[in-house]
Design a protein around this motif. Sequence first.
Motif, PDB file in Angstrom:
ATOM      1  N   SER A  62     -67.906  52.152  -9.873  1.00 17.83           N
ATOM      2  CA  SER A  62     -68.928  51.144 -10.210  1.00 17.83           C
ATOM      3  C   SER A  62     -69.056  50.152  -9.058  1.00 17.83           C
ATOM      4  N   GLY A  63     -70.065  49.306  -9.158  1.00 20.72           N
ATOM      5  CA  GLY A  63     -70.198  48.230  -8.181  1.00 20.72           C
ATOM      6  C   GLY A  63     -69.055  47.235  -8.316  1.00 20.72           C
ATOM      7  N   THR A  64     -68.606  47.032  -9.539  1.00 22.23           N
ATOM      8  CA  THR A  64     -67.506  46.101  -9.791  1.00 22.23           C
ATOM      9  C   THR A  64     -66.229  46.589  -9.113  1.00 22.23           C
ATOM     10  N   LEU A  70     -66.416  46.102  -5.347  1.00 25.55           N
ATOM     11  CA  LEU A  70     -66.109  44.717  -4.931  1.00 25.55           C
ATOM     12  C   LEU A  70     -64.604  44.440  -4.998  1.00 25.55           C
ATOM     13  N   SER A 114     -75.445  34.627  -9.944  1.00 27.37           N
ATOM     14  CA  SER A 114     -75.342  36.071  -9.749  1.00 27.37           C
ATOM     15  C   SER A 114     -74.752  36.676 -11.016  1.00 27.37           C
ATOM     16  N   PHE A 115     -74.626  38.002 -10.985  1.00 28.75           N
ATOM     17  CA  PHE A 115     -73.873  38.686 -12.035  1.00 28.75           C
ATOM     18  C   PHE A 115     -72.396  38.331 -11.853  1.00 28.75           C
ATOM     19  N   ALA A 152     -69.597  39.707 -11.740  1.00 25.52           N
ATOM     20  CA  ALA A 152     -68.681  40.479 -10.886  1.00 25.52           C
ATOM     21  C   ALA A 152     -68.597  39.911  -9.471  1.00 25.52           C
ATOM     22  N   SER A 153     -69.648  39.206  -9.017  1.00 30.48           N
ATOM     23  CA  SER A 153     -69.634  38.630  -7.658  1.00 30.48           C
ATOM     24  C   SER A 153     -68.494  37.627  -7.491  1.00 30.48           C
ATOM     25  N   VAL A 207     -74.243  37.456  -1.834  1.00 30.65           N
ATOM     26  CA  VAL A 207     -75.024  38.338  -2.711  1.00 30.65           C
ATOM     27  C   VAL A 207     -76.468  38.375  -2.210  1.00 30.65           C
ATOM     28  N   ASP A 259     -72.288  41.555  -1.286  1.00 32.85           N
ATOM     29  CA  ASP A 259     -72.574  42.122  -2.599  1.00 32.85           C
ATOM     30  C   ASP A 259     -74.038  42.580  -2.559  1.00 32.85           C
ATOM     31  N   CYS A 281     -75.202  44.987  -4.401  1.00 32.47           N
ATOM     32  CA  CYS A 281     -75.352  45.810  -5.615  1.00 32.47           C
ATOM     33  C   CYS A 281     -76.806  45.946  -6.039  1.00 32.47           C
ATOM     34  N   GLN A 282     -77.646  44.961  -5.644  1.00 36.04           N
ATOM     35  CA  GLN A 282     -79.057  45.012  -6.038  1.00 36.04           C
ATOM     36  C   GLN A 282     -79.960  45.297  -4.831  1.00 36.04           C
ATOM     37  N   SER A 317     -74.081  49.075  -6.139  1.00 40.61           N
ATOM     38  CA  SER A 317     -73.936  49.593  -7.506  1.00 40.61           C
ATOM     39  C   SER A 317     -74.991  50.662  -7.754  1.00 40.61           C
ATOM     40  N   LYS A 342     -80.479  49.997 -11.572  1.00 40.42           N
ATOM     41  CA  LYS A 342     -80.584  49.673 -10.140  1.00 40.42           C
ATOM     42  C   LYS A 342     -81.703  50.490  -9.477  1.00 40.42           C
ATOM     43  N   GLY A 374     -71.672  53.970 -11.072  1.00 43.42           N
ATOM     44  CA  GLY A 374     -71.138  54.294  -9.745  1.00 43.42           C
ATOM     45  C   GLY A 374     -71.262  53.126  -8.798  1.00 43.42           C
ATOM     46  N   TYR A 416     -80.163  34.640 -14.107  1.00 43.23           N
ATOM     47  CA  TYR A 416     -79.127  34.638 -15.105  1.00 43.23           C
ATOM     48  C   TYR A 416     -79.220  33.312 -15.849  1.00 43.23           C
TER      49      TYR A 416
HETATM   50  C1  LIG Z   1     -75.057  41.287  -7.979  1.00 38.47           C
HETATM   51  C2  LIG Z   1     -74.211  42.295  -8.699  1.00 38.47           C
HETATM   52  N1  LIG Z   1     -72.909  42.421  -8.371  1.00 38.47           N
HETATM   53  C3  LIG Z   1     -72.118  43.322  -8.960  1.00 38.47           C
HETATM   54  C4  LIG Z   1     -72.584  44.165  -9.937  1.00 38.47           C
HETATM   55  C5  LIG Z   1     -71.646  45.119 -10.601  1.00 38.47           C
HETATM   56  O1  LIG Z   1     -72.056  46.445 -10.527  1.00 38.47           O
HETATM   57  P1  LIG Z   1     -71.651  47.498 -11.686  1.00 38.47           P
HETATM   58  O2  LIG Z   1     -72.457  47.158 -12.898  1.00 38.47           O
HETATM   59  O3  LIG Z   1     -72.022  48.823 -11.104  1.00 38.47           O
HETATM   60  O4  LIG Z   1     -70.208  47.355 -11.909  1.00 38.47           O
HETATM   61  C6  LIG Z   1     -73.922  44.091 -10.309  1.00 38.47           C
HETATM   62  C7  LIG Z   1     -74.480  45.003 -11.326  1.00 38.47           C
HETATM   63  O5  LIG Z   1     -74.856  44.722 -12.389  1.00 38.47           O
HETATM   64  C8  LIG Z   1     -74.768  43.132  -9.694  1.00 38.47           C
HETATM   65  O6  LIG Z   1     -76.042  43.006 -10.046  1.00 38.47           O
END
Ligand SMILES: Cc1ncc(COP(=O)(O)O)c(C=O)c1O
Length: 368
Positions: free
Chosen positions: A53-55, A58, A79-80, A82-83, A125, A151, A153-154, A174, A179, A186, A303
Amino acid sequence: MIPMARPMIGDEECAAVVAAMRSGQLAQGRAVAAFEEQFAAITQVPYAIATSSGTTALHLALLTHGIGPGDEVITTAFSFIASANCALYVGATPVFADIDLATLNIDPQDIERKITERTRAIVAVHLYGNPAALDRITDICRQHDLVLIEDACQAHAATFQGQTVGSFGTGCFSFYPTKNVTSGEGGIITTADPEIDRLARLGRSHGMPQRYLHETLGYNFRMTDLHASIGSTQLNHLEAWTARRVRNANVLRELLGDLPIAFQAVLPGARHVYHQFTIRIPRGRDQVAEFLKAHGVGCEIYYPLPIHQQPLYRRMGYDVSLPATEQAAREVLSIPVHPSLSDEDLFIVARTVREALAHVEATTLLPS
Ligand SMILES: Cc1ncc(COP(=O)(O)O)c(C=O)c1O
């Protein structure tokens, strides 16, 4: 309803998954290696390491750079989650810099104000697909000897001054279903550093350079070949789909240009890939969102609650003021921009936004 996202999964993806299932290699086999090679070429880096995953990308990126307890990692709270959580996963402390309200990305000036002797990394990000100020951020990293984690991911295939994002620092992407391209679930790390490549490959698979020899503390962050085969098929369409997103965004900018809303600013020399098309509505954002949904136009707030104000972070004692971040959270609204929209869809989206703003204006002017 015109939806916010529509994963474009067709016969090609279905055939690719079946081929992967019949290949005899279901996890981290040939399809994963091919996906990595393809993504490295797109991002113009020597190494790409696929993850679950993107998480996890990171998390692993911070681990491979040796970031851990006692270290501070500067990132954005807009941000999401996970950042910022990636710093927590490795025992480091996320420190939030405010954003530039125009670009909605981390503000380099505020990064400089937040640097201490403990700062080790910046997680920049590229929000909604819009490249952050990579010229200034890479300068700051050089001056203060900081690691740059992007980051992205987007932001697949976004560029800054002709260079692909994810190649300025250690990139993390991500492939979640919504996406710009997906593998189901993934992620991937991109790097030009052979040592980061080596450590990331070890870290994603229990620290094993060979079977049952464990050199480092690792995890199971592997990608399956089923996911990689979907991802590879999607990457063949990345450029065409991105061009369509950019074109749709230009149409929306044109159709909405006279309204009292703000568009996300794009820095000179940056290619925004419009994972989201996001406007800022200074008054009545929530009523506009309700109106759009009631009239068949999908929209989302990415967000609504910034990371520093999330219950998790409040409990940890975060009490920082980030005025631009907080204002953005009150004002942003994302509207459909994805490549499967027809021109008619775009006209309907724009017309309904116009009607929604007029409606909110009229109702707020009424005496209560
Ligand atoms: C900015 C950002 N960082 C990290 C993630 C984490 O990616 P994932 O959902 O694949 O774990 C996302 C995804 O939603 C994201 O938008």
